[in-house]
Design a protein around this motif. Structure first.
Motif, short mmCIF file in Angstrom:
data_model
loop_
_atom_site.label_atom_id
_atom_site.label_comp_id
_atom_site.label_asym_id
_atom_site.label_seq_id
_atom_site.Cartn_x
_atom_site.Cartn_y
_atom_site.Cartn_z
N THR A 10 -4.28 -0.64 5.17
CA THR A 10 -3.44 -0.23 6.22
C THR A 10 -2.07 -0.35 5.37
OG1 THR A 10 -5.21 -0.95 7.97
CG2 THR A 10 -2.92 -0.06 8.57
N CYS A 11 -1.62 -1.51 5.02
CA CYS A 11 -0.39 -1.56 4.75
C CYS A 11 -0.02 -0.72 3.55
CB CYS A 11 -0.03 -2.87 4.32
SG CYS A 11 1.71 -3.44 4.17
N CYS A 12 -0.73 -0.29 2.44
CA CYS A 12 -0.79 0.46 1.30
C CYS A 12 -0.69 1.88 2.05
CB CYS A 12 -1.75 0.56 0.50
SG CYS A 12 -1.87 -0.92 -0.65
N GLY A 13 -1.59 2.34 2.79
CA GLY A 13 -1.15 3.77 3.38
C GLY A 13 0.06 3.92 4.17
N ALA A 14 0.54 2.78 4.88
CA ALA A 14 1.79 2.98 5.56
C ALA A 14 2.93 3.20 4.58
CB ALA A 14 1.93 1.68 6.53
N ALA A 15 3.02 2.54 3.41
CA ALA A 15 3.97 2.40 2.28
C ALA A 15 3.74 3.94 1.71
CB ALA A 15 3.40 1.54 1.23
N ALA A 16 2.51 4.18 1.52
CA ALA A 16 2.32 5.78 0.94
C ALA A 16 2.79 6.78 1.91
CB ALA A 16 1.13 6.24 0.61
N MET A 17 2.54 6.71 3.24
CA MET A 17 3.14 7.70 4.07
C MET A 17 4.70 7.70 4.09
SD MET A 17 0.76 7.44 7.43
CE MET A 17 1.90 8.70 8.36
N SER A 18 5.22 6.39 4.11
CA SER A 18 6.76 6.52 4.27
C SER A 18 7.60 7.02 2.98
CB SER A 18 7.12 4.92 4.53
OG SER A 18 6.86 4.35 3.46
N THR A 67 -5.02 -19.62 4.36
CA THR A 67 -4.88 -21.08 4.84
C THR A 67 -5.21 -20.98 6.51
OG1 THR A 67 -3.31 -21.78 3.55
CG2 THR A 67 -3.69 -23.10 5.49
N PRO A 68 -6.19 -21.61 6.97
CA PRO A 68 -6.71 -21.42 8.34
C PRO A 68 -5.59 -21.62 9.30
CG PRO A 68 -8.34 -22.55 7.01
CD PRO A 68 -7.18 -22.54 6.13
N GLY A 69 -5.39 -21.00 10.47
CA GLY A 69 -4.44 -21.24 11.26
C GLY A 69 -3.31 -20.41 11.11
N GLN A 70 -3.06 -19.78 9.91
CA GLN A 70 -1.83 -19.19 9.56
C GLN A 70 -1.95 -17.50 9.49
OE1 GLN A 70 -0.31 -20.49 5.62
NE2 GLN A 70 -0.27 -22.53 6.37
N ARG A 71 -0.91 -16.92 9.80
CA ARG A 71 -0.86 -15.43 9.85
C ARG A 71 -0.99 -14.73 8.39
NH1 ARG A 71 5.02 -12.84 10.87
NH2 ARG A 71 5.63 -13.83 9.28
N ILE A 72 -1.40 -13.81 8.22
CA ILE A 72 -1.42 -12.99 6.90
C ILE A 72 -0.48 -11.96 7.09
CG2 ILE A 72 -2.80 -12.22 5.07
CD1 ILE A 72 -5.52 -13.42 6.28
N ARG A 73 0.58 -11.78 5.88
CA ARG A 73 1.33 -10.84 5.92
C ARG A 73 1.26 -10.10 4.67
NH1 ARG A 73 6.53 -11.83 3.20
NH2 ARG A 73 6.09 -14.02 3.25
N ALA A 74 1.13 -8.69 4.71
CA ALA A 74 0.89 -7.93 3.62
C ALA A 74 2.03 -7.23 3.54
CB ALA A 74 -0.35 -6.93 3.83
N GLN A 75 2.65 -7.04 2.12
CA GLN A 75 3.68 -6.07 1.83
C GLN A 75 3.25 -5.15 0.67
OE1 GLN A 75 6.21 -9.20 0.16
NE2 GLN A 75 7.45 -9.14 2.32
N ALA A 76 3.29 -3.82 0.89
CA ALA A 76 3.20 -2.77 0.16
C ALA A 76 4.37 -2.13 -0.47
CB ALA A 76 1.95 -1.96 0.69
N GLU A 77 4.22 -1.49 -1.59
CA GLU A 77 5.16 -0.67 -2.32
C GLU A 77 4.44 0.71 -2.82
OE1 GLU A 77 8.49 -0.51 -5.82
OE2 GLU A 77 6.92 -2.06 -5.82
N GLU A 129 11.51 3.24 2.78
CA GLU A 129 11.11 4.40 1.81
C GLU A 129 10.07 4.17 0.85
OE1 GLU A 129 14.79 6.48 0.71
OE2 GLU A 129 15.05 7.19 2.58
N GLY A 130 8.92 4.23 1.40
CA GLY A 130 7.90 3.82 0.30
C GLY A 130 7.38 2.42 0.34
N THR A 131 7.93 1.46 1.41
CA THR A 131 7.63 0.10 1.42
C THR A 131 7.13 -0.10 3.03
OG1 THR A 131 9.89 -0.53 2.18
CG2 THR A 131 9.43 -0.34 -0.22
N ALA A 132 6.36 -0.84 3.08
CA ALA A 132 5.77 -1.30 4.41
C ALA A 132 5.36 -2.78 4.31
CB ALA A 132 4.48 -0.61 4.92
N GLU A 133 5.42 -3.43 5.53
CA GLU A 133 5.12 -5.02 5.73
C GLU A 133 4.36 -4.84 7.19
OE1 GLU A 133 7.09 -8.74 4.88
OE2 GLU A 133 7.16 -8.64 7.45
N ILE A 134 3.07 -5.38 7.29
CA ILE A 134 2.07 -5.72 8.40
C ILE A 134 1.92 -7.00 8.38
CG2 ILE A 134 0.12 -4.64 9.59
CD1 ILE A 134 0.40 -2.08 7.95
N VAL A 135 1.78 -7.64 9.54
CA VAL A 135 1.30 -8.92 9.82
C VAL A 135 0.08 -8.76 10.71
CG1 VAL A 135 3.47 -10.14 9.33
CG2 VAL A 135 2.75 -9.56 11.73
#
Length: 140
Positions: free
Chosen positions: A64-72, A94-104, A31-37
């Motif tokens: 995109t993550c912020c938009g998903a948090a706003a929508m939810s 860091t090269p080779g590592q995934r990036i994870r976004a968390q939004a509220e 509810e107002g939060t999202a996480e996208i990798v």
């Protein structure tokens, strides 16, 4: 959060061409939060000498993550669009590592949702970037 909003958020992300092209995956929605990798992909390298992912890919992930948090958010009856987004890049991912976004989505009015986010690689204590933004709220 209702299953309908979760499904809508997932459809929102998969419907955006750049989200599909960047391989974004919704891993959490609340509810107002999202996480996208976004997995590391050599196609998204901005500097071939260092292997660092381009800032534009990080920016798209955070938007995109912020938009998903706003929508939810429970008080947002529909879809959303970015009004303004400020991103502060703290360090290269860091090269080779995934990036994870968390939004509220921390505040919402009748017409505007206020959102903040962080993007991280494996070192969650040192963000790659932070963001604050405003997004539209559709009238009911």
């Amino acid at each position: 959060m209702s299953v309908d909003k979760t499904k809508i958020a997932e459809q929102f992300i998969t419907a955006i061409p750049h989200s599909r092209a960047l391989g974004m995956e919704l891993t959490s929605i609340g509810e107002g939060t999202a996480e996208i990798v976004m997995a590391y992909d050599e196609r998204f390298i901005g500097d071939p000498e260092t292997g660092v992912i381009h800032g534009g890919a990080v920016s798209a992930l955070m938007d995109t993550c912020c938009g998903a948090a706003a929508m939810s958010h429970p008080r947002n009856p529909g879809s959303t669009a970015t009004i303004d987004l400020r991103i502060d890049y703290m360090r290269p991912a860091t090269p080779g590592q995934r990036i994870r976004a968390q939004a509220e989505c921390f505040h919402i009015t009748r017409s505007v949702a206020f959102v903040r986010a962080r993007a991280m690689d494996d070192d969650a204590d040192r963000p790659v970037a932070t963001a604050t933004g405003t997004f539209t709220v559709e009238p009911s």
